[in-house]
Enzyme design. Structure first.
Site, short mmCIF file in Angstrom:
data_model
loop_
_atom_site.label_atom_id
_atom_site.label_comp_id
_atom_site.label_asym_id
_atom_site.label_seq_id
_atom_site.Cartn_x
_atom_site.Cartn_y
_atom_site.Cartn_z
N LYS A 165 -9.46 -8.27 -8.53
CA LYS A 165 -8.29 -9.01 -8.07
C LYS A 165 -8.67 -9.90 -6.89
O LYS A 165 -9.52 -9.57 -6.07
CB LYS A 165 -7.20 -8.03 -7.65
CG LYS A 165 -6.59 -7.24 -8.80
CD LYS A 165 -5.63 -6.18 -8.32
CE LYS A 165 -4.41 -6.77 -7.65
NZ LYS A 165 -3.42 -5.73 -7.28
N ARG A 210 -8.55 4.98 -15.42
CA ARG A 210 -8.90 4.59 -14.04
C ARG A 210 -8.48 5.68 -13.07
O ARG A 210 -9.21 6.00 -12.13
CB ARG A 210 -8.23 3.25 -13.71
CG ARG A 210 -8.44 2.75 -12.28
CD ARG A 210 -7.90 1.33 -12.19
NE ARG A 210 -7.71 0.87 -10.83
CZ ARG A 210 -8.65 0.29 -10.08
NH1 ARG A 210 -9.86 0.15 -10.56
NH2 ARG A 210 -8.38 -0.14 -8.86
N HIS A 224 -10.33 -1.56 -4.33
CA HIS A 224 -9.12 -1.65 -3.51
C HIS A 224 -9.42 -2.48 -2.26
O HIS A 224 -10.42 -2.25 -1.58
CB HIS A 224 -8.64 -0.26 -3.07
CG HIS A 224 -8.05 0.54 -4.18
ND1 HIS A 224 -7.94 1.92 -4.13
CD2 HIS A 224 -7.54 0.17 -5.38
CE1 HIS A 224 -7.38 2.36 -5.25
NE2 HIS A 224 -7.12 1.31 -6.01
N TYR A 261 -4.86 9.13 -3.61
CA TYR A 261 -5.61 10.19 -4.27
C TYR A 261 -5.97 11.34 -3.34
O TYR A 261 -6.63 12.29 -3.76
CB TYR A 261 -6.90 9.62 -4.87
CG TYR A 261 -6.67 8.59 -5.93
CD1 TYR A 261 -6.24 8.95 -7.21
CD2 TYR A 261 -6.88 7.24 -5.67
CE1 TYR A 261 -6.02 8.00 -8.19
CE2 TYR A 261 -6.66 6.27 -6.65
CZ TYR A 261 -6.23 6.66 -7.91
OH TYR A 261 -6.02 5.71 -8.87
#
Length: 277
Positions: free
Chosen positions: A157, A226, A249, A258
């Site tokens: 991204k 993922r 990220h 997580y």
């Protein structure tokens, strides 16, 4: 009256808010590709935003834009749009995908798609979703010149790139797939139509096919792989910063979703090692 005029005249929004809302609705319309939105369209859109890790602030703004857009269609266009307030009042569409068991994951990774004309391709896609921890857009967007003997360069991204190591099992699937197809002129690992890679829907369909063929009743989506990738890394001792880099990220706060896994692991270790346990 169009939607922009509605926002200006009747909603009295600021120019920046209007610009943002118009962009959000354009995004929504390009996603659903249908003339009239349905309740299912909205659910799918919100789920897609979550699975592609849009921030909570971005999702809240898009929800606000959709609320006003539905009101506009109902009042000004006299369209029979569904009552979707219950969707926005609930957080169920924004929850992370649940974990699947180790046995379900192994079943999914072992499925050979033998009835499909694209068996080797589909096997490789599933392997990459898990072993690379890739988003669907990242996996279908892999270019052949970004593949090396021991790693793959992922275009993530925001145009950010990251390097993810590949295992021997993935390399074997990769070699089998590449040997089975014509090289051609395509730069994509998974070429589709009109010099573009295969679509996101193609990946969603093959995961649905896998789930049905294997009799898997747990919720299983491309993003689940993922999620499992990150879970396994943390449970096997990788720290949060390393997982952040592998997932791509931009902020470690996103990876911190997580951390509950690390806490459960710590609790199991404590119960196992404490002298009074």
């Amino acid at each position: 009256m169009d939607f922009e005029s509605f926002l200006i005249i009747e909603c009295h929004l600021s120019p920046l808010s209007i610009k943002a809302y118009l962009s959000d609705i354009k995004h929504f319309e390009s996603f659903i590709k249908e003339p009239r939105p349905s309740e299912e369209n909205c659910v799918q859109f919100l789920r897609w935003l979550n699975e592609n890790e849009f921030t909570k602030a971005s999702i809240r703004r898009k929800v606000s834009a959709l609320r006003l857009y539905m009101l506009f269609l109902k009042i000004k266009k006299q369209w029979d749009v569904p009552d979707i307030s219950s969707i926005f009042e609930s957080n169920h569409t924004l929850n992370l995908p649940k974990l699947v068991s180790k046995s379900v994951l192994e079943t999914a990774l072992d499925y050979d798609f033998k009835e499909s004309p694209h068996s080797l391709r589909n096997q490789l896609i599933i392997a990459l979703l898990f072993y690379l921890g890739g988003r669907v857009s990242e996996v279908i967007g892999i270019k052949r010149d970004n593949i090396f003997s021991d790693h793959i360069i992922i275009n993530g991204k925001g145009g950010k790139q990251r390097m993810v190591p590949i295992s021997r099992s993935v390399q074997k699937k990769m070699n089998n797939y590449l040997e089975s197809i014509k090289t051609g002129d395509s730069t994509w690992l998974f070429p589709g139509q009109k010099s573009q890679p295969i679509s996101r829907q193609t990946v969603s369909n093959l995961v649905a096919e896998l789930k049905h063929a294997c009799g898997i009743h747990d919720r299983l989506t491309p993003h689940t792989f993922r999620h499992m990738f990150a879970t396994h890394l943390l449970e096997n001792g990788l720290d949060l910063r390393e997982v952040q880099l592998l997932l791509g990220h931009s902020s470690i706060t996103t990876t911190q979703i997580y951390t509950h896994l690390e806490k459960s692991k710590l609790k199991r270790t404590f119960n196992k090692c404490h002298p009074l346990s």
